[in-house]
Design a protein around this motif. Structure first.
Motif, PDB file in Angstrom:
ATOM      1  N   PHE A   1       0.841  -1.186   0.000  1.00  0.00           N
ATOM      2  CA  PHE A   1       0.000   0.000   0.000  1.00  0.00           C
ATOM      3  C   PHE A   1       0.875   1.233   0.000  1.00  0.00           C
ATOM      4  CE2 PHE A   1      -2.557  -3.263   2.105  1.00  0.00           C
ATOM      5  CZ  PHE A   1      -3.674  -3.238   1.286  1.00  0.00           C
ATOM      6  N   ASN A   2       0.672   2.069  -0.969  1.00  0.00           N
ATOM      7  CA  ASN A   2       1.465   3.274  -1.111  1.00  0.00           C
ATOM      8  C   ASN A   2       0.680   4.511  -0.690  1.00  0.00           C
ATOM      9  OD1 ASN A   2       4.007   3.939  -1.692  1.00  0.00           O
ATOM     10  ND2 ASN A   2       3.741   4.143  -3.898  1.00  0.00           N
ATOM     11  N   TYR A   3      -0.506   4.285  -0.089  1.00  0.00           N
ATOM     12  CA  TYR A   3      -1.425   5.393   0.193  1.00  0.00           C
ATOM     13  C   TYR A   3      -1.094   6.002   1.559  1.00  0.00           C
ATOM     14  CZ  TYR A   3      -5.754   7.953   0.919  1.00  0.00           C
ATOM     15  OH  TYR A   3      -6.664   8.928   1.158  1.00  0.00           O
ATOM     16  N   ASN A   4      -0.949   7.296   1.581  1.00  0.00           N
ATOM     17  CA  ASN A   4      -0.628   8.001   2.823  1.00  0.00           C
ATOM     18  C   ASN A   4      -1.921   8.408   3.527  1.00  0.00           C
ATOM     19  OD1 ASN A   4       0.440   9.475   4.892  1.00  0.00           O
ATOM     20  ND2 ASN A   4       1.265  11.130   3.599  1.00  0.00           N
ATOM     21  N   ILE A   5      -2.223   7.747   4.667  1.00  0.00           N
ATOM     22  CA  ILE A   5      -3.482   8.025   5.372  1.00  0.00           C
ATOM     23  C   ILE A   5      -3.477   9.409   6.012  1.00  0.00           C
ATOM     24  CG2 ILE A   5      -3.916   5.584   5.815  1.00  0.00           C
ATOM     25  CD1 ILE A   5      -2.947   6.053   8.677  1.00  0.00           C
ATOM     26  N   PHE A   6      -2.307  10.032   6.122  1.00  0.00           N
ATOM     27  CA  PHE A   6      -2.209  11.351   6.724  1.00  0.00           C
ATOM     28  C   PHE A   6      -2.101  12.445   5.662  1.00  0.00           C
ATOM     29  CE2 PHE A   6      -0.406   8.404   9.863  1.00  0.00           C
ATOM     30  CZ  PHE A   6      -1.273   8.636  10.912  1.00  0.00           C
ATOM     31  N   SER A   7      -2.628  12.181   4.517  1.00  0.00           N
ATOM     32  CA  SER A   7      -2.585  13.166   3.439  1.00  0.00           C
ATOM     33  C   SER A   7      -3.567  14.296   3.722  1.00  0.00           C
ATOM     34  CB  SER A   7      -2.922  12.500   2.101  1.00  0.00           C
ATOM     35  OG  SER A   7      -4.266  12.054   2.094  1.00  0.00           O
ATOM     36  N   TRP A   8      -3.391  15.399   2.991  1.00  0.00           N
ATOM     37  CA  TRP A   8      -4.289  16.554   3.143  1.00  0.00           C
ATOM     38  C   TRP A   8      -5.718  16.185   2.768  1.00  0.00           C
ATOM     39  CZ3 TRP A   8      -4.946  20.924   5.416  1.00  0.00           C
ATOM     40  CH2 TRP A   8      -5.879  21.850   4.932  1.00  0.00           C
ATOM     41  N   SER A   9      -5.879  15.316   1.780  1.00  0.00           N
ATOM     42  CA  SER A   9      -7.211  14.883   1.354  1.00  0.00           C
ATOM     43  C   SER A   9      -7.937  14.146   2.476  1.00  0.00           C
ATOM     44  CB  SER A   9      -7.098  13.975   0.121  1.00  0.00           C
ATOM     45  OG  SER A   9      -8.366  13.496  -0.259  1.00  0.00           O
ATOM     46  N   THR A  10      -7.223  13.298   3.191  1.00  0.00           N
ATOM     47  CA  THR A  10      -7.832  12.569   4.312  1.00  0.00           C
ATOM     48  C   THR A  10      -8.251  13.533   5.407  1.00  0.00           C
ATOM     49  OG1 THR A  10      -6.422  10.658   3.832  1.00  0.00           O
ATOM     50  CG2 THR A  10      -7.478  10.736   6.007  1.00  0.00           C
ATOM     51  N   LEU A  11      -7.388  14.505   5.707  1.00  0.00           N
ATOM     52  CA  LEU A  11      -7.701  15.482   6.753  1.00  0.00           C
ATOM     53  C   LEU A  11      -8.947  16.287   6.407  1.00  0.00           C
ATOM     54  CD1 LEU A  11      -6.936  16.881   9.395  1.00  0.00           C
ATOM     55  CD2 LEU A  11      -5.450  18.412   8.072  1.00  0.00           C
TER      56      LEU A  11
END
Length: 279
Positions: free
Chosen positions: A4-14
């Protein structure tokens, strides 16, 4: 190898989290504003229609589904027209919400103390002389539906005013005083009578009205018995009977100062953050 290369702390998640929290908060505040008012009946009706709509979709009832679509589309327009007063009061409530007045803790705390002292003096006077009284204090749930049944006063809270209202054979003594936003909003208001069988038989209309309003809202209601001079408090469907002065003062302080303490903490925190930033 990274699966998984997805950053859960990305701006989109926030932003998604903030979006959900804002919607949740808005829905919660809306429900608190209309709870105990006529608008809640509309929401129940819409919810019932949505259930029928869902069942008609599952069971392929095309005609029923079409009818429910028409009802829902017109219900939005009809609700704006029918509940225009509630919408206006809700917007006014948002405009004066404590969230925008973080510096008003001292004033709120003083108002709570004045309310408690005024009620205490009035209750002591009326209890000794067996003057019946019914005082309802709005908490989180709106009481507009019941305020509309009373005689408007919009007066500062004083023990003298409360006593004079409930003097027997005066125009305002029959009914409830409703306190809203640290003001005596109305007198001679009508409250819903409880049908509960747990209410003692010797209790009259005032006590049934106090229990009734506590069953449909979170209002705090104080009753002084005309027959015995006893003091009762109701809230959330519960009755606290034959309270001593120490008992009801302790309860009133715990309930009415609670919100002021929360505002005080928030105001102090904000002030400390501001001062810290200036150093």
């Amino acid at each position: 190898m990274t699966i998984f290369n997805y950053n859960i702390f990305s701006w989109s998640t926030l932003t998604n989290i903030i979006d959900i929290l804002v919607v949740w908060f808005a829905v919660y505040k809306l429900l608190m504003l209309i709870r105990g008012t006529k608008a809640i009946q509309l929401l129940k009706g819409i919810f019932f229609i949505l259930i029928i709509k869902g069942l008609s979709w599952v069971l392929n009832l095309h005609t029923v589904s079409y009818m429910m679509d028409q009802v829902l589309s017109w219900a939005i327009i009809a609700s704006i027209v029918i509940f225009q007063p509630e919408i206006r009061r809700g917007l006014e409530h948002i405009g004066r919400a404590p969230f925008w007045e973080l510096g008003g803790y001292e004033e709120e705390n003083a108002s709570a103390k004045n309310l408690i002292n005024s009620i205490d003096d009035a209750v002591q006077y009326m209890s000794k002389r067996r003057i019946g009284a019914l005082i309802t204090i709005q908490m989180n749930t709106g009481l507009e539906e019941y305020i509309e049944t009373g005689i408007p006063l919009d007066s500062d809270i004083t023990s003298a005013l409360l006593i004079n209202i409930f003097i027997p054979n005066t125009p305002l003594h029959d009914g409830a005083v409703i306190i809203q936003d640290n003001k005596v909003a109305v007198a001679a208001a009508y409250l819903p009578l409880s049908e509960s069988t747990t209410i003692p038989k010797e209790y009259g209309t005032r006590h049934r009205a106090a229990v009734g309003i506590s069953e449909v809202t979170d209002a705090l209601t104080i009753v002084v018995s005309e027959e015995t001079g006893g003091v009762m408090i109701t809230r959330n469907g519960q009755m606290m009977n034959d309270l001593s002065r120490e008992d009801y003062l302790k309860y009133l302080n715990a309930q009415l100062n609670n919100e002021s303490e929360k505002k005080g903490f928030l105001a102090s925190f904000t002030k400390n953050m501001r001062n810290g930033g200036e150093q």
